[in-house]
Design an enzyme around this catalytic site. Structure first.
Site, short mmCIF file in Angstrom:
data_model
loop_
_atom_site.label_atom_id
_atom_site.label_comp_id
_atom_site.label_asym_id
_atom_site.label_seq_id
_atom_site.Cartn_x
_atom_site.Cartn_y
_atom_site.Cartn_z
N ASN A 15 -7.99 -46.30 -6.25
CA ASN A 15 -8.46 -45.41 -5.18
C ASN A 15 -7.41 -44.36 -4.82
O ASN A 15 -7.74 -43.20 -4.55
CB ASN A 15 -8.87 -46.22 -3.95
CG ASN A 15 -10.29 -46.75 -4.08
OD1 ASN A 15 -10.97 -46.45 -5.06
ND2 ASN A 15 -10.74 -47.52 -3.11
N CYS A 75 -13.50 -46.14 2.07
CA CYS A 75 -12.55 -46.72 1.11
C CYS A 75 -11.24 -45.96 1.00
O CYS A 75 -10.17 -46.53 1.25
CB CYS A 75 -13.22 -46.83 -0.25
SG CYS A 75 -14.76 -47.74 -0.16
N GLY A 118 -13.75 -38.52 2.30
CA GLY A 118 -14.02 -39.39 3.46
C GLY A 118 -14.47 -40.73 2.95
O GLY A 118 -14.14 -41.12 1.83
C1 UGA Z 1 -14.64 -45.03 -3.96
C2 UGA Z 1 -14.28 -45.19 -5.45
O1 UGA Z 1 -14.77 -44.07 -6.19
C3 UGA Z 1 -14.89 -46.48 -6.00
O2 UGA Z 1 -14.46 -46.67 -7.34
C4 UGA Z 1 -14.39 -47.65 -5.14
O3 UGA Z 1 -14.90 -48.88 -5.59
C5 UGA Z 1 -14.84 -47.42 -3.72
O4 UGA Z 1 -14.25 -46.19 -3.25
C6 UGA Z 1 -14.36 -48.60 -2.89
O5 UGA Z 1 -13.15 -48.78 -2.75
O6 UGA Z 1 -15.18 -49.42 -2.48
P1 UGA Z 1 -16.73 -44.07 -2.62
O7 UGA Z 1 -15.83 -44.10 -1.42
O8 UGA Z 1 -18.10 -44.64 -2.52
O9 UGA Z 1 -16.04 -44.82 -3.87
O10 UGA Z 1 -16.93 -42.54 -3.00
P2 UGA Z 1 -16.37 -41.50 -4.07
O11 UGA Z 1 -17.46 -41.08 -4.93
O12 UGA Z 1 -15.15 -42.01 -4.72
O13 UGA Z 1 -16.00 -40.29 -3.10
C7 UGA Z 1 -15.02 -40.44 -2.06
C8 UGA Z 1 -14.82 -39.11 -1.36
O14 UGA Z 1 -14.15 -38.19 -2.22
C9 UGA Z 1 -16.11 -38.41 -0.92
O15 UGA Z 1 -15.93 -37.92 0.39
C10 UGA Z 1 -16.26 -37.26 -1.91
O16 UGA Z 1 -16.94 -36.17 -1.36
C11 UGA Z 1 -14.81 -36.93 -2.21
N1 UGA Z 1 -14.61 -36.27 -3.52
C12 UGA Z 1 -14.90 -36.93 -4.67
C13 UGA Z 1 -14.09 -34.98 -3.56
O17 UGA Z 1 -13.79 -34.35 -2.51
N2 UGA Z 1 -13.88 -34.39 -4.79
C14 UGA Z 1 -14.16 -35.04 -5.94
O18 UGA Z 1 -13.93 -34.45 -7.03
C15 UGA Z 1 -14.69 -36.33 -5.89
#
Ligand code: UGA
Length: 407
Positions: free
Chosen positions: A192, A244, A241
């Protein structure tokens, strides 16, 4: 196999439904009686694509049952491990479950736990214990469960590793990695932290794009085309956000502190992310001249699309920051509903607004009738905080469009 999954939150319920899909018979334990009643009606207590369908299907076929009592010999612990105000991880829910167990054969900790926790649980229980971190993204959690890149098992117990290999037998495409519990626990935080680092990094580069005239879409594409780097998690925007990344980075920093480590990189990642809100406000100010007395429509409240989760959502911080600057803020989200000024119809939020501020890249927003939106806004101004909308089309319609790092 008969498996008990304790906790019916995002991780627990997805794990329960996913294990049922793999052919196991699941008892999912939830102590919240309101949630339990919902689950017994075959409904997920939160929004996650396909989860309702799977819960209903496996409940009807008798291989997914719900209860508020923990029984069984193979126990997956999937309870929450939130951050305390000082960054420490609150393990009270986990220990409550451990204390309640009645001589199980195998305990699998899926919750994200500080390094050393699995060993302490094993010492306390004296049975087979393994750490098995989840890598599930909200919004595509079921797909992630059934199509993992890797399955990690942290244990010193060979039988525990064998049983877990059997449980996940059908997921043949995944790399099955058996390691020690500490490495498994840290690998979850490190994964993460790595993803969050990429996001803060690309956001910092986006700011340099804004200052110099480079385009972050182009820069990220070129950087990501290097196979050593890869293109994922390089979308610049208003920051990460969710439940996690913020919690896990705080915990990682706290674990470092307990060993007299400062972890300056982790600190910088958090700082860059925190500053995204003021950057968004500055960009809006640049578009509107002054913010006070203006009306801004926030599009998207959930922390990312395809979820109703608003924990640590950038939208909420942006909402409060704009309100503090005297802005009249209205908001819309297709699913999440938490801000006081939210309206169910997106066009009602945009009508009369001086600017639209897209915060969450829901597909719905790319499909809006933007020609109509142009006719109902007071000023046709868009700040696209995810660089998601079709810039050229919107400009051709007469919108004053600004993204982050794409000037
Ligand atoms: C994250 C991890 O991706 C999972 O692998 C992990 O299991 C999970 O946390 C956890 O610890 O339970 P998640 O928080 O559901 O998953 O969401 P993500 O898709 O990772 O996105 C997190 C944040 O990063 C979002 O706010 C998204 O908008 C932002 N983000 C993502 C960006 O700003 N840019 C990107 O290129 C990708």
């Amino acid at each position: 196999m008969d498996i008990t999954v304790v906790g019916a939150g995002y991780v627990g319920l997805v794990t329960a439904a996913g294990l049922a899909e793999l052919g196991h018979t699941i008892l999912c334990v939830e102590s919240d009686l309101t949630k339990l009643a919902q689950l017994n009606e075959g409904k997920a207590p939160f929004y996650e694509p396909e989860l309702d369908t799977l819960v209903k299907y496996h409940s009807q076929h008798g291989n997914l049952k719900f209860s508020d009592r923990i029984t069984g010999n193979t126990i997956f612990i999937c309870v929450g491990t939130p951050s305390k105000a000082n960054g420490e991880t609150d393990l009270s829910a986990l220990w409550d479950v451990v204390y309640a167990l009645d001589r199980p054969d195998l305990v699998v900790i899926k919750s994200t736990v500080p390094v050393g926790t699995t060993t302490k649980v094993a010492e306390f229980l004296g049975c087979q214990v393994a750490h098995n971190p989840e890598f599930l993204r909200e919004g595509s959690a079921l797909w992630d469960f059934l199509n993992p890149d890797r399955i990690v098992v942290g244990t010193t117990d060979k039988q525990a590793a064998r049983t877990l290999q059997h449980i996940y037998d059908d997921l043949v495409q995944a790399m099955f990695i058996v390691t020690d519990p500490c490495s498994s626990e840290l690998s979850k935080y490190a994964s993460n932290a790595m993803l969050a680092t990429r996001i803060s990094f690309i956001n910092e580069i986006a700011d340099i794009c804004d200052a110099t005239g480079a385009n972050i879409r182009q820069v990220a594409f070129i950087v990501g085309a290097d196979k050593r780097i890869g293109s994922k998690f390089l979308n610049a925007g208003c920051g990460y956000g969710g439940s996690c990344f913020p919690k896990d980075l705080a915990s990682l920093q706290n674990q470092g502190k307990e060993h007299n480590l400062q972890c300056p990189l982790i600190h910088a990642v958090q700082l860059v992310n925190k500053k995204r809100v003021s950057y968004v406000c500055d960009r809006l100010e640049r578009l509107l001249g002054t913010l006070e007395g203006k009306r801004v429509a926030i599009l998207g409240v959930s922390f990312k699309p395809n979820t109703n989760d608003v924990r640590e959502a950038p939208s909420i911080r942006i909402y409060h920051a704009l309100r503090n600057k005297g802005v009249d803020v209205a908001a819309h989200d297709p699913v999440a509903n938490v801000l006081p000024s939210q309206r169910p119809v997106v066009y009602d939020v945009l009508r009369g607004a001086h600017a639209a501020c897209l915060v969450t890249e829901w597909d719905d927003y790319s499909k809006l009738d933007w020609r109509y939106v142009h006719s109902i806004m007071r000023q046709p101004v868009i700040l696209d905080c995810r660089n998601f909308l079709d810039q050229q089309y919107l400009k051709a319609l007469g919108f004053d469009y600004l993204g982050l790092g794409v000037e």
